[in-house]
Design an enzyme around this catalytic site. Structure first.
Site, PDB file in Angstrom:
ATOM      1  N   ARG A 182       0.813  -1.287   0.044  1.00 45.37           N
ATOM      2  CA  ARG A 182      -0.093   0.074  -0.050  1.00 45.37           C
ATOM      3  C   ARG A 182       0.773   1.190  -0.077  1.00 45.37           C
ATOM      4  NH1 ARG A 182      -3.974  -2.916   3.195  1.00 45.37           N
ATOM      5  NH2 ARG A 182      -5.515  -3.596   1.500  1.00 45.37           N
TER       6      ARG A 182
ATOM      7  N   LYS B 254       3.240  11.101 -11.927  1.00 44.13           N
ATOM      8  CA  LYS B 254       2.377  10.269 -12.739  1.00 44.13           C
ATOM      9  C   LYS B 254       3.173   8.975 -12.928  1.00 44.13           C
ATOM     10  CE  LYS B 254      -0.544  13.302 -15.755  1.00 44.13           C
ATOM     11  NZ  LYS B 254      -0.465  13.784 -17.034  1.00 44.13           N
TER      12      LYS B 254
ATOM     13  N   GLU C 179      10.055  17.379 -25.409  1.00 42.26           N
ATOM     14  CA  GLU C 179       9.255  17.883 -24.039  1.00 42.26           C
ATOM     15  C   GLU C 179       9.891  18.743 -23.368  1.00 42.26           C
ATOM     16  OE1 GLU C 179       6.655  16.155 -23.404  1.00 42.26           O
ATOM     17  OE2 GLU C 179       6.925  13.881 -23.867  1.00 42.26           O
TER      18      GLU C 179
ATOM     19  N   LYS D  32       7.774  22.725 -14.962  1.00 42.79           N
ATOM     20  CA  LYS D  32       6.677  21.527 -14.543  1.00 42.79           C
ATOM     21  C   LYS D  32       6.221  21.398 -13.056  1.00 42.79           C
ATOM     22  CE  LYS D  32       5.488  16.924 -15.204  1.00 42.79           C
ATOM     23  NZ  LYS D  32       5.502  15.635 -15.807  1.00 42.79           N
TER      24      LYS D  32
ATOM     25  N   GLU E  24      -4.314  16.829 -12.093  1.00 43.85           N
ATOM     26  CA  GLU E  24      -4.899  17.024 -13.454  1.00 43.85           C
ATOM     27  C   GLU E  24      -6.384  17.173 -13.580  1.00 43.85           C
ATOM     28  OE1 GLU E  24      -2.504  15.427 -16.897  1.00 43.85           O
ATOM     29  OE2 GLU E  24      -4.585  15.011 -17.616  1.00 43.85           O
TER      30      GLU E  24
ATOM     31  N   ARG F  33      -3.054  21.165 -15.770  1.00 46.87           N
ATOM     32  CA  ARG F  33      -1.859  20.168 -15.724  1.00 46.87           C
ATOM     33  C   ARG F  33      -1.996  19.443 -16.974  1.00 46.87           C
ATOM     34  NH1 ARG F  33       0.762  15.660 -11.717  1.00 46.87           N
ATOM     35  NH2 ARG F  33       2.245  14.911 -13.417  1.00 46.87           N
TER      36      ARG F  33
ATOM     37  N   ASN G 142      -0.092  18.020 -21.731  1.00 47.80           N
ATOM     38  CA  ASN G 142      -0.409  16.940 -22.758  1.00 47.80           C
ATOM     39  C   ASN G 142      -0.430  17.779 -24.328  1.00 47.80           C
ATOM     40  OD1 ASN G 142      -0.615  14.981 -20.881  1.00 47.80           O
ATOM     41  ND2 ASN G 142      -2.835  15.695 -20.134  1.00 47.80           N
TER      42      ASN G 142
ATOM     43  N   HIS H 101       0.101  15.401 -27.024  1.00 45.89           N
ATOM     44  CA  HIS H 101      -0.072  13.900 -26.746  1.00 45.89           C
ATOM     45  C   HIS H 101      -1.256  13.037 -27.155  1.00 45.89           C
ATOM     46  CE1 HIS H 101       3.461  15.138 -24.582  1.00 45.89           C
ATOM     47  NE2 HIS H 101       3.725  14.081 -23.818  1.00 45.89           N
TER      48      HIS H 101
ATOM     49  N   HIS I 144      -0.141   9.631 -28.342  1.00 42.58           N
ATOM     50  CA  HIS I 144      -0.426   8.323 -27.874  1.00 42.58           C
ATOM     51  C   HIS I 144      -1.037   7.457 -28.960  1.00 42.58           C
ATOM     52  CE1 HIS I 144      -0.251  10.030 -23.661  1.00 42.58           C
ATOM     53  NE2 HIS I 144       0.860   9.849 -23.830  1.00 42.58           N
TER      54      HIS I 144
ATOM     55  N   HIS J 203       8.524   7.949 -28.093  1.00 39.78           N
ATOM     56  CA  HIS J 203       7.276   8.977 -27.548  1.00 39.78           C
ATOM     57  C   HIS J 203       7.630  10.210 -27.876  1.00 39.78           C
ATOM     58  CE1 HIS J 203       4.583  10.248 -24.544  1.00 39.78           C
ATOM     59  NE2 HIS J 203       5.537  10.991 -24.063  1.00 39.78           N
TER      60      HIS J 203
HETATM   61  P1  NAD Z   1      13.150   4.798 -22.114  1.00 39.39           P
HETATM   62  O1  NAD Z   1      12.821   4.797 -20.733  1.00 39.39           O
HETATM   63  O2  NAD Z   1      12.557   3.602 -22.932  1.00 39.39           O
HETATM   64  O3  NAD Z   1      14.707   5.175 -22.342  1.00 39.39           O
HETATM   65  C1  NAD Z   1      15.102   5.174 -23.675  1.00 39.39           C
HETATM   66  C2  NAD Z   1      16.094   4.336 -23.931  1.00 39.39           C
HETATM   67  O4  NAD Z   1      17.216   4.876 -23.438  1.00 39.39           O
HETATM   68  C3  NAD Z   1      16.090   3.088 -23.229  1.00 39.39           C
HETATM   69  O5  NAD Z   1      16.413   2.193 -24.294  1.00 39.39           O
HETATM   70  C4  NAD Z   1      17.091   3.133 -22.099  1.00 39.39           C
HETATM   71  O6  NAD Z   1      17.700   1.726 -21.937  1.00 39.39           O
HETATM   72  C5  NAD Z   1      18.253   4.116 -22.497  1.00 39.39           C
HETATM   73  N1  NAD Z   1      18.603   4.756 -21.766  1.00 39.39           N
HETATM   74  C6  NAD Z   1      18.360   5.531 -20.493  1.00 39.39           C
HETATM   75  N2  NAD Z   1      19.213   6.123 -20.158  1.00 39.39           N
HETATM   76  C7  NAD Z   1      20.480   6.136 -20.817  1.00 39.39           C
HETATM   77  C8  NAD Z   1      21.647   6.672 -20.617  1.00 39.39           C
HETATM   78  N3  NAD Z   1      21.908   7.547 -19.617  1.00 39.39           N
HETATM   79  N4  NAD Z   1      22.633   6.367 -21.480  1.00 39.39           N
HETATM   80  C9  NAD Z   1      22.258   5.437 -22.559  1.00 39.39           C
HETATM   81  N5  NAD Z   1      20.948   4.933 -22.774  1.00 39.39           N
HETATM   82  C10 NAD Z   1      19.910   5.113 -21.745  1.00 39.39           C
HETATM   83  O7  NAD Z   1      12.176   6.343 -22.566  1.00 39.39           O
HETATM   84  P2  NAD Z   1      11.981   7.703 -22.209  1.00 39.39           P
HETATM   85  O8  NAD Z   1      12.072   8.490 -23.378  1.00 39.39           O
HETATM   86  O9  NAD Z   1      12.676   8.026 -21.134  1.00 39.39           O
HETATM   87  O10 NAD Z   1      10.531   7.609 -21.538  1.00 39.39           O
HETATM   88  C11 NAD Z   1       9.576   7.419 -22.065  1.00 39.39           C
HETATM   89  C12 NAD Z   1       8.324   7.033 -21.325  1.00 39.39           C
HETATM   90  O11 NAD Z   1       8.028   8.053 -20.464  1.00 39.39           O
HETATM   91  C13 NAD Z   1       6.842   6.694 -22.139  1.00 39.39           C
HETATM   92  O12 NAD Z   1       6.495   5.400 -21.619  1.00 39.39           O
HETATM   93  C14 NAD Z   1       6.120   7.944 -21.641  1.00 39.39           C
HETATM   94  O13 NAD Z   1       4.760   7.522 -21.641  1.00 39.39           O
HETATM   95  C15 NAD Z   1       6.683   8.281 -20.313  1.00 39.39           C
HETATM   96  N6  NAD Z   1       6.453   9.510 -20.008  1.00 39.39           N
HETATM   97  C16 NAD Z   1       5.649   9.885 -18.712  1.00 39.39           C
HETATM   98  C17 NAD Z   1       5.707  10.835 -18.281  1.00 39.39           C
HETATM   99  C18 NAD Z   1       5.073  11.000 -16.848  1.00 39.39           C
HETATM  100  O14 NAD Z   1       4.732  12.362 -16.402  1.00 39.39           O
HETATM  101  N7  NAD Z   1       5.000   9.975 -15.809  1.00 39.39           N
HETATM  102  C19 NAD Z   1       5.844  12.147 -18.851  1.00 39.39           C
HETATM  103  C20 NAD Z   1       6.274  11.982 -20.408  1.00 39.39           C
HETATM  104  C21 NAD Z   1       6.725  10.794 -20.803  1.00 39.39           C
HETATM  105  N1  GLY Z   2       3.663  14.519 -18.644  1.00 35.23           N
HETATM  106  C1  GLY Z   2       2.346  14.857 -18.317  1.00 35.23           C
HETATM  107  C2  GLY Z   2       2.147  15.290 -16.866  1.00 35.23           C
HETATM  108  O1  GLY Z   2       3.190  14.980 -16.159  1.00 35.23           O
HETATM  109  O2  GLY Z   2       1.222  15.789 -16.406  1.00 35.23           O
END
Ligand code: NAD
Ligand code: GLY
Length: 385
Positions: free
Chosen positions: A131, A153, A195, A237, A247, A251, A255, A258, A262, A276
């Site tokens: 939890r 998030k 972003e 942010k 949100e 907030r 998006n 997005h 998506h 992404h």
């Molecule tokens: P990811 O986590 O897949 O990383 C991209 C690639 O980079 C992976 O292959 C990873 O192994 C590699 N990598 C990571 N750090 C590295 C480094 N320092 N050196 C070499 N390689 C490295 O992708 P991402 O772009 O970081 O994140 C995308 C995800 O984030 C999506 O799922 C998206 O929906 C999510 N997202 C979430 C929010 C949120 O608010 N929670 C906001 C935006 C995006």
């Molecule tokens: N990336 C969108 C949010 O954090 O609200």
């Protein structure tokens, strides 16, 4: 760390103000080496599970474990496969069962070391495990440092769409070590850059001007520019999240692009062919074009945004996307299943110009359909039956 705690010009601290759940985002080079001493005062216990992916483990896990152990943490690690496909229910179940099998306690912290995939997955695990256990974000992609690592998030994807299963759950600390970006592939850095641009386009036209001048050097890896931009993005942010954590309103401006992105990502199948941030770049251009079509902004605004993405090497047109057979009705169906649909009406982030984004539930279906038909016009690229 500065032993006397004088301000360090190469480090920035951004506070996310959320009452009892407030926390700092530290931005600078070399923070990984300080992970133990930074985390220790903020966590209830001295045990941690570091969750990372295989690629990041090879590059940055030893340094992280070394820093945590030096500060007295007992650590174990859990490594998932890299890539979006690890953000699914099967991986979530594996990770939960594996951690429970190790016999952890409520004071055990989870440390997310990696990009947005590891961060979103780990945050979700932390929010439901026993939890709720404490967690810390150590984002290692540009995207995660400027967006996903901050704001709480969490979640995984469903067969029905992206991020449809998740929680709001804040970390205790975010350590954005810009030195970890040195190992990031150029394509990933570029995807994360989208972003950053987003913050300029939402409400900060001067920042967008600055990015037009500095974006290329930034995506080429200039560390000072990266630190400046990451800290600026985190401040933006933090402000938005502090005003609307869950949100219910503003907030949702984060998006921008997005809803389109998506749908594109889901259609592409999360196989790495469309990242992404690449999908978001294309989505942001579509959002500006839709705004121009609906007379909210000028066509020149949309052209300016597309030109900037093109200049740094991001996709801005359907023709820049993977050569799939994009099917416009399927994209629209995906968009209708977005989390932001209310009473059956899709929510779009539109704009009145650079830095003037707003939310709209009044986009006529015909306008959306016409925009996508035009974008994916070539018979080789889209089916519009
Ligand atoms: P990811 O986590 O897949 O990383 C991209 C690639 O980079 C992976 O292959 C990873 O192994 C590699 N990598 C990571 N750090 C590295 C480094 N320092 N050196 C070499 N390689 C490295 O992708 P991402 O772009 O970081 O994140 C995308 C995800 O984030 C999506 O799922 C998206 O929906 C999510 N997202 C979430 C929010 C949120 O608010 N929670 C906001 C935006 C995006
Ligand atoms: N990336 C969108 C949010 O954090 O609200």
């Amino acid at each position: 760390m500065n032993a006397d705690r004088r301000p360090d010009p190469e480090r920035e601290t951004v506070r996310v103000e959320l009452g009892a759940r407030s926390y700092d985002v530290l931005v600078g080079a070399g923070l990984l080496r300080e992970a133990g001493q930074r985390l220790a005062p903020l966590l209830p216990g001295r045990s941690a599970v570091v969750i990372t992916d295989r690629v990041v483990a090879d590059l940055h896990l030893d340094a992280t474990l070394g820093a945590l152990r030096e500060a007295g943490f007992a650590c174990s690690t859990l490594i998932v496969e890299p890539g979006e496909r690890s953000k699914d229910l099967a991986t979530l179940a594996d990770v939960l069962e594996e951690i429970l099998g190790r016999g952890i306690e409520r004071t055990t912290a989870l440390v997310a070391l990696g990009g947005g995939v590891v961060g979103d997955l780990t945050g979700f695990v932390a929010s439901v495990l026993l939890r709720g256990v404490p967690f810390v974000q150590i984002p290692t992609t540009l995207l995660a440092q400027v967006d996903s690592g901050v704001g709480g998030k969490t979640g995984v994807n469903s067969g029905h769409g992206k991020n449809l299963i998740g929680t709001f759950y804040q970390p205790r600390l975010v350590l954005a070590d810009v030195a970890t970006l040195d190992t990031l592939p150029a394509r990933e850095r570029l995807a994360g850059y989208t972003e950053i641009v987003k913050y300029g386009l939402i409400d900060d036209p001067a920042f967008f001007d600055w990015l037009e001048g500095n974006g290329q050097a930034l995506v080429d890896g200039d560390r000072d520019l990266l630190r400046t931009a990451v800290a600026h993005a985190c401040r933006a942010k933090a402000r938005i999240v502090a005003g609307d954590e869950r949100e219910s309103g503003s907030r949702a401006l984060l998006n921008l692009g997005h809803t389109f992105a998506h749908a594109l990502e889901a259609e592409a199948g999360y196989d790495g062919s469309l990242l992404h941030g690449e999908a978001v770049a294309c989505g942001i251009v579509l959002a500006h074009r839709l705004s121009a079509e609906l007379s909210h902004c000028g066509a020149d605004d949309a052209a300016r945004v597309a030109a900037h993405f093109r200049a740094v090497g991001l996709p801005s047109e359907a023709g820049d996307l993977p050569a799939l057979r994009w099917h416009v009705p399927a994209l629209i169906e995906r968009m209708k299943r977005d989390k932001k649909v209310q009473d059956g009406r899709m929510t779009f982030v539109l704009t009145r110009g650079i830095g003037c984004a707003f939310l709209s539930r009044d986009v006529p279906q015909e306008a959306l359909r016409a925009l996508l038909d035009r974008a994916f016009a070539s018979p080789d690229r889209a089916e519009t039956r």
